[in-house]
Motif scaffolding. Structure first.
Motif, PDB file in Angstrom:
ATOM      1  N   ILE A 322      30.375  27.223  47.836  1.00 51.10           N
ATOM      2  CA  ILE A 322      29.600  27.805  46.745  1.00 51.10           C
ATOM      3  C   ILE A 322      29.867  29.301  46.738  1.00 51.10           C
ATOM      4  O   ILE A 322      29.594  30.001  47.709  1.00 51.10           O
ATOM      5  N   ILE A 323      30.449  29.775  45.642  1.00 52.52           N
ATOM      6  CA  ILE A 323      30.685  31.208  45.434  1.00 52.52           C
ATOM      7  C   ILE A 323      30.345  31.497  43.983  1.00 52.52           C
ATOM      8  O   ILE A 323      31.095  31.126  43.068  1.00 52.52           O
ATOM      9  N   ASP A 324      29.194  32.138  43.745  1.00 55.48           N
ATOM     10  CA  ASP A 324      28.726  32.295  42.370  1.00 55.48           C
ATOM     11  C   ASP A 324      27.546  33.264  42.346  1.00 55.48           C
ATOM     12  O   ASP A 324      26.936  33.554  43.383  1.00 55.48           O
ATOM     13  N   TYR A 325      27.234  33.730  41.137  1.00 54.91           N
ATOM     14  CA  TYR A 325      26.005  34.488  40.955  1.00 54.91           C
ATOM     15  C   TYR A 325      24.832  33.524  40.864  1.00 54.91           C
ATOM     16  O   TYR A 325      24.940  32.438  40.296  1.00 54.91           O
ATOM     17  N   LEU A 326      23.694  33.934  41.424  1.00 54.26           N
ATOM     18  CA  LEU A 326      22.510  33.094  41.331  1.00 54.26           C
ATOM     19  C   LEU A 326      22.008  33.058  39.892  1.00 54.26           C
ATOM     20  O   LEU A 326      21.969  34.102  39.229  1.00 54.26           O
ATOM     21  N   SER A 352      37.816  38.807  47.496  1.00 52.83           N
ATOM     22  CA  SER A 352      37.409  38.340  46.174  1.00 52.83           C
ATOM     23  C   SER A 352      35.956  38.688  45.879  1.00 52.83           C
ATOM     24  O   SER A 352      35.612  39.103  44.763  1.00 52.83           O
ATOM     25  N   LEU A 353      35.086  38.524  46.876  1.00 53.44           N
ATOM     26  CA  LEU A 353      33.682  38.900  46.700  1.00 53.44           C
ATOM     27  C   LEU A 353      33.566  40.391  46.399  1.00 53.44           C
ATOM     28  O   LEU A 353      32.779  40.808  45.533  1.00 53.44           O
ATOM     29  N   ALA A 354      34.340  41.197  47.114  1.00 54.51           N
ATOM     30  CA  ALA A 354      34.314  42.638  46.875  1.00 54.51           C
ATOM     31  C   ALA A 354      34.707  42.949  45.438  1.00 54.51           C
ATOM     32  O   ALA A 354      34.061  43.763  44.753  1.00 54.51           O
ATOM     33  N   LYS A 355      35.749  42.305  44.948  1.00 56.91           N
ATOM     34  CA  LYS A 355      36.180  42.560  43.570  1.00 56.91           C
ATOM     35  C   LYS A 355      35.123  42.107  42.567  1.00 56.91           C
ATOM     36  O   LYS A 355      34.844  42.822  41.579  1.00 56.91           O
ATOM     37  N   MET A 356      34.526  40.945  42.792  1.00 61.58           N
ATOM     38  CA  MET A 356      33.482  40.468  41.886  1.00 61.58           C
ATOM     39  C   MET A 356      32.307  41.439  41.845  1.00 61.58           C
ATOM     40  O   MET A 356      31.748  41.710  40.770  1.00 61.58           O
ATOM     41  N   LEU A 357      31.943  41.981  42.992  1.00 55.16           N
ATOM     42  CA  LEU A 357      30.818  42.914  43.053  1.00 55.16           C
ATOM     43  C   LEU A 357      31.161  44.258  42.419  1.00 55.16           C
ATOM     44  O   LEU A 357      30.260  45.046  42.113  1.00 55.16           O
ATOM     45  N   SER A 365      41.721  32.533  41.688  1.00 57.68           N
ATOM     46  CA  SER A 365      40.560  31.981  40.990  1.00 57.68           C
ATOM     47  C   SER A 365      39.614  31.257  41.942  1.00 57.68           C
ATOM     48  O   SER A 365      40.035  30.491  42.809  1.00 57.68           O
ATOM     49  N   LEU A 366      38.310  31.494  41.773  1.00 59.44           N
ATOM     50  CA  LEU A 366      37.265  30.819  42.541  1.00 59.44           C
ATOM     51  C   LEU A 366      36.402  29.941  41.641  1.00 59.44           C
ATOM     52  O   LEU A 366      35.292  29.555  42.012  1.00 59.44           O
ATOM     53  N   GLU A 367      36.910  29.605  40.463  1.00 62.19           N
ATOM     54  CA  GLU A 367      36.131  28.859  39.477  1.00 62.19           C
ATOM     55  C   GLU A 367      35.653  27.503  39.992  1.00 62.19           C
ATOM     56  O   GLU A 367      34.583  27.021  39.619  1.00 62.19           O
ATOM     57  N   SER A 368      36.433  26.875  40.850  1.00 62.06           N
ATOM     58  CA  SER A 368      36.050  25.539  41.323  1.00 62.06           C
ATOM     59  C   SER A 368      34.854  25.568  42.270  1.00 62.06           C
ATOM     60  O   SER A 368      34.329  24.517  42.639  1.00 62.06           O
TER      61      SER A 368
END
Length: 377
Positions: A322-326, A352-357, A365-368
């Protein structure tokens, strides 16, 4: 001070994300209940395998390859040992679905993969005694990651870049406004613009403070080291390996620095309830018996238990991450449910988390891993 990002859980994913955020000039607070690296999460035990041809699904391969690149870069930045190219042998019966996925993912991504019979395996690595009819797939470019070294290396780099660590600190509450997060600790509070929750088995203890309960199941697991003939099993001669059949899944490591063969069972385990403490190794008969029985069946010599330890898997229903915004919180990112196979990706996921933040697109891609594939409350 108001930080750019607060991270709750400074283990493999959180510490990695903190390092990459600070490399980009972000101000970061890392909060952990213990002193990372430590024995209370999912990163201890010294070593983890990294496989590229991936039996859990070909969608993981780009992330594995990108993570491998980052591991090699990390090794250049630190004095810690990060990776050993031991090779990985996946073996089992012919027609095994997991092994077929390994083969297909190798073909799709043009990865080096050697197909071997049981006889060929036993001849190359005299420590094995596989039975006729079994098959193996050997990845020469995969190997072993040094997990505690990695968390320590990321910590050193993050602190060098200005990260503040709040260790041995327990989260008592999380308060949200439109543009600010306040994390209340036992004797203080930390304020920031964004929040990353990467707290392993404690993730739901935090998300419940925001009214969300994620589909996570913490499970007690064990792994062991065994005495064996170093001339057959030492690093440089013996590979890392994985085994799967219809009833069980095991994994193991060569003897590194004379520590002995390390073996663990990937499936099974004991469910943990609420904040239940981990029972020590040998609490249950299977803690010792399962891996010992497996070794006697597939290794060429008798081995003797040296040491066993316990750890935790935090499982999702499908054992994907699970990698997503709540939902309802566009400034709260969660990374959890790594289900016992996430560590190898923690460099790529952390970046990837750093870039998303920072409102940037990840390199892979982390869409899955989005939350919308589950029903939860």
């Amino acid at each position: 001070m108001i930080y750019d990002v607060i991270i709750i859980g400074a283990g493999s994913m959180g510490m990695s994300a903190g390092c990459y955020l600070t490399e980009s000039g972000q101000t970061v607070a890392l909060i952990d209940s213990y002193e990372p690296p430590h024995n209370e999460g999912s990163h201890h035990g010294g070593t983890r395998l990294i496989r590229h041809a991936y039996g859990e699904g070909g969608n993981y391969v780009p992330l594995a390859l990108y993570s491998q690149k980052l591991w090699e870069e990390l090794e250049e930045k630190t004095e810690e040992r990060i990776f050993s190219k031991t090779g990985i042998l996946n073996f089992g019966s012919k027609g095994n679905e997991f092994l077929e996925t390994v083969r297909k993912s190798a073909e799709e991504y043009n990865l080096s993969l050697e197909v071997m019979t049981a006889e060929e395996i036993n001849r190359r690595w005299q420590g094995f005694q596989l039975k006729d009819g079994m098959i193996g797939y050997f990845e020469k470019n995969s190997g072993v990651l040094f997990s505690e070294n990695i968390v320590r290396a990321y910590r050193v780099l993050a602190e060098k870049n200005g990260a503040d660590l709040y260790t041995n600190s327990y989260v008592q509450g999380v308060e949200m406004t439109a543009d600010q997060v306040t994390v209340k600790l036992t004797n203080s509070e930390v304020k920031g613009k964004k929040l990353l929750i990467s707290a392993g088995k404690g993730t739901n203890q935090v998300t419940r403070m925001l009214g969300i309960n994620l589909p996570l199941t913490p499970v007690r697991k064990t792994f062991s080291w065994f005495k064996a003939e170093e001339s057959n099993y030492k690093e440089g001669l013996f590979p890392g390996w994985g085994y799967i059949d219809e009833e069980s899944t095991y994994y193991g490591f060569p003897s590194i620095d004379g520590a002995g063969i390390k073996i663990g069972r990937h499936d099974g385990g004991h469910l943990l309830k609420n904040h239940e403490e981990l029972e020590p190794f040998s609490t249950f008969p299977e803690d010792e018996q399962e891996t010992l029985s497996f070794a006697h069946k597939y290794f060429s010599e008798d081995i003797e238990l040296k040491e066993g330890r316990v750890c935790t898997y935090t499982l999702t229903p499908d054992e994907d991450f699970i990698i997503d915004y709540l939902p309802g919180y566009d400034n709260v990112l969660v990374a959890c449910g790594f289900s016992g196979h996430g560590f190898k990706f923690s460099s790529g996921i952390g970046e990837s988390l750093a870039k998303m933040l920072m409102d940037k697109e990840p390199a892979v891609s982390l869409e899955s891993f989005r939350l919308n594939r589950f029903d939860y409350q």
